[in-house]
Motif scaffolding. Structure first.
Motif, PDB file in Angstrom:
ATOM      1  N   ASN A 708       0.841  -1.193   0.000  1.00  0.00           N
ATOM      2  CA  ASN A 708       0.000   0.000   0.000  1.00  0.00           C
ATOM      3  C   ASN A 708       0.881   1.249   0.000  1.00  0.00           C
ATOM      4  O   ASN A 708       1.845   1.340   0.752  1.00  0.00           O
ATOM      5  N   ARG A 709       0.551   2.218  -0.823  1.00  0.00           N
ATOM      6  CA  ARG A 709       1.382   3.430  -0.934  1.00  0.00           C
ATOM      7  C   ARG A 709       1.411   4.209   0.377  1.00  0.00           C
ATOM      8  O   ARG A 709       2.461   4.717   0.776  1.00  0.00           O
ATOM      9  N   ASP A 710       0.265   4.313   1.074  1.00  0.00           N
ATOM     10  CA  ASP A 710       0.212   5.131   2.286  1.00  0.00           C
ATOM     11  C   ASP A 710       1.085   4.576   3.394  1.00  0.00           C
ATOM     12  O   ASP A 710       1.493   5.309   4.302  1.00  0.00           O
ATOM     13  N   ALA A 711       1.387   3.273   3.358  1.00  0.00           N
ATOM     14  CA  ALA A 711       2.236   2.676   4.394  1.00  0.00           C
ATOM     15  C   ALA A 711       3.698   2.606   3.974  1.00  0.00           C
ATOM     16  O   ALA A 711       4.538   2.130   4.731  1.00  0.00           O
ATOM     17  N   SER A 712       4.009   3.085   2.780  1.00  0.00           N
ATOM     18  CA  SER A 712       5.373   2.903   2.263  1.00  0.00           C
ATOM     19  C   SER A 712       6.291   4.047   2.660  1.00  0.00           C
ATOM     20  O   SER A 712       5.870   5.200   2.742  1.00  0.00           O
ATOM     21  N   PHE A 713       7.543   3.705   2.899  1.00  0.00           N
ATOM     22  CA  PHE A 713       8.587   4.710   3.113  1.00  0.00           C
ATOM     23  C   PHE A 713       8.830   5.497   1.822  1.00  0.00           C
ATOM     24  O   PHE A 713       9.129   6.671   1.836  1.00  0.00           O
ATOM     25  N   PRO A 723      18.507  11.796  -1.230  1.00  0.00           N
ATOM     26  CA  PRO A 723      18.085  10.603  -0.494  1.00  0.00           C
ATOM     27  C   PRO A 723      17.395  10.941   0.823  1.00  0.00           C
ATOM     28  O   PRO A 723      17.790  11.878   1.525  1.00  0.00           O
ATOM     29  N   LEU A 724      16.365  10.177   1.156  1.00  0.00           N
ATOM     30  CA  LEU A 724      15.713  10.241   2.456  1.00  0.00           C
ATOM     31  C   LEU A 724      16.365   9.181   3.337  1.00  0.00           C
ATOM     32  O   LEU A 724      16.423   8.005   2.961  1.00  0.00           O
ATOM     33  N   ILE A 725      16.838   9.588   4.520  1.00  0.00           N
ATOM     34  CA  ILE A 725      17.562   8.672   5.404  1.00  0.00           C
ATOM     35  C   ILE A 725      16.852   8.641   6.751  1.00  0.00           C
ATOM     36  O   ILE A 725      16.653   9.690   7.374  1.00  0.00           O
ATOM     37  N   ILE A 726      16.485   7.467   7.210  1.00  0.00           N
ATOM     38  CA  ILE A 726      15.833   7.267   8.504  1.00  0.00           C
ATOM     39  C   ILE A 726      16.740   6.357   9.336  1.00  0.00           C
ATOM     40  O   ILE A 726      16.707   5.130   9.181  1.00  0.00           O
ATOM     41  N   PRO A 727      17.605   6.911  10.200  1.00  0.00           N
ATOM     42  CA  PRO A 727      18.516   6.055  10.979  1.00  0.00           C
ATOM     43  C   PRO A 727      17.776   5.064  11.888  1.00  0.00           C
ATOM     44  O   PRO A 727      18.211   3.940  12.046  1.00  0.00           O
ATOM     45  N   PHE A 749      16.073   0.670   9.856  1.00  0.00           N
ATOM     46  CA  PHE A 749      16.882   1.646   9.104  1.00  0.00           C
ATOM     47  C   PHE A 749      16.401   1.677   7.658  1.00  0.00           C
ATOM     48  O   PHE A 749      16.095   0.629   7.065  1.00  0.00           O
ATOM     49  N   TYR A 750      16.339   2.900   7.094  1.00  0.00           N
ATOM     50  CA  TYR A 750      15.893   3.041   5.698  1.00  0.00           C
ATOM     51  C   TYR A 750      16.656   4.190   5.055  1.00  0.00           C
ATOM     52  O   TYR A 750      16.893   5.240   5.675  1.00  0.00           O
ATOM     53  N   LEU A 767      15.190   3.960  -5.236  1.00  0.00           N
ATOM     54  CA  LEU A 767      16.122   2.871  -4.950  1.00  0.00           C
ATOM     55  C   LEU A 767      16.376   2.885  -3.447  1.00  0.00           C
ATOM     56  O   LEU A 767      16.828   3.902  -2.906  1.00  0.00           O
ATOM     57  N   CYS A 768      16.092   1.794  -2.770  1.00  0.00           N
ATOM     58  CA  CYS A 768      16.109   1.777  -1.311  1.00  0.00           C
ATOM     59  C   CYS A 768      17.045   0.699  -0.775  1.00  0.00           C
ATOM     60  O   CYS A 768      17.218  -0.354  -1.383  1.00  0.00           O
ATOM     61  N   VAL A 769      17.622   0.987   0.397  1.00  0.00           N
ATOM     62  CA  VAL A 769      18.267  -0.032   1.211  1.00  0.00           C
ATOM     63  C   VAL A 769      17.649   0.050   2.600  1.00  0.00           C
ATOM     64  O   VAL A 769      17.271   1.130   3.054  1.00  0.00           O
ATOM     65  N   ALA A 770      17.529  -1.085   3.269  1.00  0.00           N
ATOM     66  CA  ALA A 770      16.890  -1.117   4.589  1.00  0.00           C
ATOM     67  C   ALA A 770      17.546  -2.191   5.422  1.00  0.00           C
ATOM     68  O   ALA A 770      18.226  -3.088   4.907  1.00  0.00           O
ATOM     69  N   ASP A 771      17.317  -2.064   6.742  1.00  0.00           N
ATOM     70  CA  ASP A 771      17.885  -3.053   7.655  1.00  0.00           C
ATOM     71  C   ASP A 771      16.962  -3.212   8.835  1.00  0.00           C
ATOM     72  O   ASP A 771      16.119  -2.330   9.127  1.00  0.00           O
ATOM     73  N   THR A 772      17.118  -4.315   9.546  1.00  0.00           N
ATOM     74  CA  THR A 772      16.266  -4.596  10.699  1.00  0.00           C
ATOM     75  C   THR A 772      16.845  -4.065  11.995  1.00  0.00           C
ATOM     76  O   THR A 772      16.288  -4.285  13.060  1.00  0.00           O
ATOM     77  N   ILE A 773      17.981  -3.369  11.902  1.00  0.00           N
ATOM     78  CA  ILE A 773      18.594  -2.736  13.078  1.00  0.00           C
ATOM     79  C   ILE A 773      18.821  -1.268  12.770  1.00  0.00           C
ATOM     80  O   ILE A 773      19.024  -0.881  11.618  1.00  0.00           O
ATOM     81  N   ALA A 774      18.752  -0.437  13.808  1.00  0.00           N
ATOM     82  CA  ALA A 774      19.035   0.989  13.625  1.00  0.00           C
ATOM     83  C   ALA A 774      20.508   1.171  13.288  1.00  0.00           C
ATOM     84  O   ALA A 774      21.372   0.422  13.765  1.00  0.00           O
ATOM     85  N   ARG A 775      20.811   2.174  12.462  1.00  0.00           N
ATOM     86  CA  ARG A 775      22.183   2.422  12.019  1.00  0.00           C
ATOM     87  C   ARG A 775      22.467   3.913  12.038  1.00  0.00           C
ATOM     88  O   ARG A 775      21.563   4.741  12.142  1.00  0.00           O
TER      89      ARG A 775
END
Length: 812
Positions: A708-713, A723-727, A749-750, A767-775
């Motif tokens: 769903n677009r509304d739930a997407s980063f 780039p949008l960066i979310i530590p 992390f996004y 183009l996105c990279v993400a992780d399951t831990i904060a960075r």
């Protein structure tokens, strides 16, 4: 006829005097001995400190350079793990493998050897050279010892460059997934690097610096002797001490030239190397011995003179008469008059009138002695200075002590004369003998020195290019104003300003024009502030910072907009900034706090205020530049707003969809996988943001195809240019309750760079990279890498769109 005093008192007095002389001579000798011991200790300490500093500088330089080369070897090993590597062309494979390799004057090529010692890859040649190095110790040890890590070989001469080229080899093991030996990565370092490093040292004729391998082989020494390079000194007493301790200091005799030296040594970090600085013990104490000889001679002369004077004084005591004792009372008053004839000498009576003035008053003050006699000092004293002197006079009369004072007296011609006056109290009546010396020239010199010091202080806190305060001045002011705001409960705001695309400006117009641009921007910004407490400083590079004490967020935002408009109004041509009208513009981030608040809005330190302003500045640049963004006004809504060009953007996206270019593709999977690998994340994907959904057309580490677009980063990231960066998504109000954060895949992390299409310049997706831990947030180099990979994904989409369009044209 008066009776003479008993004769036995004179010998008793002489005995006391002889004892005093003996104590003084003994004191002289003790003082000299103590001084000599301190000087010797100082010479020893100074030599050891110099050796420690030299040892630290050399070991740091060697460790840094070898560690850089070690990282180059490790980068090659990491590159060999890429699954797509075998499919690449040789030239591309070489570029990928050796892209992270260091290059420097003394470093040789990096070779990849297989398990037989054959060269299979070569950083200096495509195709690789044909050779086998299975006979080399750096290959053998990697084959038999899986745990050796980085190995540094004994010095040897390379086969390819002739007998005059001494090198050491650095190698690391290649291991297959099952743990078996797969070969080695090896590079060479010329010994000329160590020789050049040691040749720059300023050593004594008998001093030495040595570099050993961990097993006692000589790798390099100064003074240089090629015959000693590679010698095994592990059995010598000195080297054995090096090998048994991490660091230390001792005195020993060199096994090479038999010179006794003070050895200071250390093992270089975790490297298998040992370094020592050896100072000749004789040279260390040479200066001390010379000084000791001088002091000893002077002491002998002093003792001889003291003894002679003692004899003469003892004889004088024996010839003293009653008349000398009677004159002693008057001598207290007039001895200073005889000793200081060139200074102004005054006798002040108890009523503070001058009873006597020496003739030097004509030279110093322009008055004849008779003009001053009978008058009080305050009549010509400076009115600002005399109350302090009068207070010291009153205190001296109470304590019966002497004192000194510096004050001004009026010269007969009217100008002021600075004098240094020594007041000695005389008798019980409260009179003084005053000796005054003219120190006007000294005061003038002191004033000039103070002015020079003030100018140096100004220069130390001013940026030489812009004339604004420099970083040091800003840091001090920020700390000071933060404490003031906490103490007074007042507000504090900070503006961080960055000239848009300034690197492109420098590249296009040159650094001189760039400097002129910064000066113009600095003047425009400084003109926007009007309060003395406001500080405009150069923060670094093309960044300026404004510190606004007592200013809340609204006022800071108004001033920031005024500064932004003033810079744009300069109309300085900037062809690299066409998106903003082709003129120089700036982006500004604003952060404000009220330190009396409990939480400070999440800001609890001066450094935190700078970080908040920097985050707002980055948001301003991400959202298009040439704008002001307040930290408190940054987006917090979970659902991203629609872009202003949404319909045109969807129309551009449709151009890719109708041709099939927007379909998932293996090539986009590779881009996602490469982005995740290069940025060290577990997830990478390429998304296209549709009207109500986002489509994942390239994926790595993620099974989703649509969301769903509304739930997407990505709906947030597609709004900006950078780039949008979310530590840490849990710490961001927009994403703390997001289902992809709270549930699988549990993104913390996004980072996403928009896919900017050449069709109207619209953002198709991210183009996105993400992780399951904060960075930590991405640095400038990582952001640039992500942007470049986004451009690669756009190129892939565009290529497939054009190819599909060509096929349709052919069918038509």
């Amino acid at each position: 006829m008066p009776f003479p005093k008993p004769a036995h008192k004179r010998p008793l007095k002489s005995v006391w005097f002889a004892g005093l002389v003996a104590v003084l001579l003994l004191g002289f000798c003790s003082l000299a001995a103590t001084m000599l011991m301190e000087l010797r200790s100082e010479a020893w300490s100074r030599a050891n400190t110099g050796a420690d500093n030299l040892l630290a500088a050399l070991s740091q330089d060697i460790e840094r350079n070898i560690e850089l080369y070690n990282l180059s070897l490790q980068s090659v090993i990491d590159g060999l793990q890429l699954p797509e590597l075998p499919t690449l062309r040789p030239a591309v494979r070489q570029a990928v493998l050796f892209d992270g390799a260091s290059t420097a004057k003394y470093l040789g090529a990096i070779l990849i050897l297989n398990e037989k010692g054959d060269v299979v890859e070569d950083s200096g040649s495509v195709p690789p050279r044909s050779d086998n190095f299975s006979d080399r110790d750096y290959f053998k040890i990697q084959m038999v010892r899986p745990d050796v890590g980085l190995y540094i070989s004994a010095p040897f001469r390379r086969r390819l460059t002739g007998p005059g080229d001494l090198v050491v080899a650095l190698s690391r093991r290649l291991t297959r997934p099952n743990g078996s030996f797969a070969g080695a990565v090896v590079g060479t370092l010329r010994l000329d690097y160590f020789k050049a490093l040691f040749d720059h040292l300023s050593l004594g004729k008998r001093d030495a610096v040595n570099l050993f391998s961990a097993d006692g082989l000589v790798i390099m020494r100064s003074p240089y002797d090629e015959a000693q390079i590679g010698q095994d000194l592990s059995r010598t007493a000195n080297v054995q001490r090096f090998m048994t301790a991490q660091r230390g200091r001792f005195t020993g005799v060199s096994a090479v030239d038999k010179v006794r030296r003070v050895y200071t040594f250390t093992h270089i970090g975790t490297l298998p190397l040992m370094l020592d600085v050896a100072l000749s013990e004789e040279d260390v104490f040479a200066a001390w011995r010379d000084r000791a000889a001088v002091i000893g001679f002077a002491l002998m002369a002093l003792c001889g003179m003291a003894a002679s004077l003692a004899v003469l004084f003892a004889r004088e005591m024996q010839r003293s008469t009653r008349a000398e004792r009677d004159a002693q009372a008057s001598e207290v008053q007039y001895r200073l008059l005889a000793d200081h004839a060139t200074d102004v000498i005054v006798r002040l009576e108890p009523d503070m009138t001058r009873g006597y003035v020496s003739p030097a008053s004509r030279t110093v003050l322009g008055y004849a002695p008779e003009e001053l006699a009978g008058h009080q000092p305050h009549e010509i004293a400076h009115p600002d200075d005399w109350p302090g002197v009068a207070s010291l006079i009153d205190e001296a009369r109470v304590t019966h002590s002497n004192f000194e004072a510096i004050y001004r007296l009026r010269h007969k011609d009217g100008h002021q004369v600075w004098v240094e006056a020594r007041y000695s109290i005389v008798g019980e009546g409260g009179g003084f003998i005053v000796v005054m010396r003219d120190i006007s020239k000294r005061k003038q010199a002191e004033q000039k020195l103070e002015a020079a010091h003030a100018e140096l202080t100004r220069l130390a806190t001013t940026d030489g290019l812009t004339g604004l305060a420099n970083r040091r001045c800003f840091d001090e002011a920020l700390e000071r104003e933060w404490r003031r705001a906490e103490r007074d409960g007042s507000s504090l705001s900070l503006l961080l300003l960055d000239v848009d695309r300034f690197k492109l400006f420098n590249d296009r117009y040159g650094h001189q024009e760039g400097d002129a641009c910064l000066r113009a921007v600095a003047q425009a910004v400084a003109a926007c502030t009007g309060r003395p407490a406001d500080l405009v400083a150069r923060y670094g590079g093309e960044e300026l910072v404004l510190l606004l004490p007592g200013t809340e967020g609204d006022g800071a935002a108004v001033l920031a907009e005024r500064a932004r408009a003033a810079i744009e109004a300069l109309r300085l041509t900037h062809e690299g900034n066409l998106g903003q009208g082709g003129v120089v513009t700036a982006s500004i981030g604003v952060a404000s706090i009220l330190p009396s608040m409990v939480t400070h809005g999440g800001i609890n330190s001066p450094e935190g205020l700078v970080v908040a302003a920097d985050e707002a500045l980055y948001e301003a640049k991400r959202c298009g530049r040439n704008r002001v963004v307040e930290k408190s006004g940054m987006p917090t809504a979970a659902v991203a707003p629609r872009p202003a060009d949404e319909e045109a953007r969807l129309e551009a996206l449709a151009a890719y969809q109708v041709t099939g270019a927007a379909a998932p593709a293996e090539s986009l999977d590779r881009v996602a996988r490469l982005a995740a690998a290069l940025l060290g994340t577990s997830i990478g994907f390429v998304s296209l943001v549709e009207r109500d959904e986002q489509l994942l057309v390239g994926r790595h580490g993620l099974e989703l195809e649509r969301t769903n677009r509304d739930a997407s980063f990505c709906a947030h990231a597609v709004l900006g240019e950078e780039p949008l960066i979310i530590p840490d998504a849990l710490a961001d109000a927009r994403f703390a309750a997001n289902p992809f954060v709270l549930d699988e895949p549990r993104i913390r992390f996004y980072a996403g760079a928009p896919l900017r299409s050449p069709l109207g310049g619209h953002n198709l997706g991210v183009l996105c990279v993400a992780d399951t831990i904060a960075r930590q947030s991405l640095n400038a180099m990582q952001r640039g890498l992500l942007t470049d990979l986004a451009a690669l994904a756009v190129a892939d989409l565009e290529s497939r769109r054009l190819e599909a369009a060509g096929d349709h044209a052919t069918l038509d």
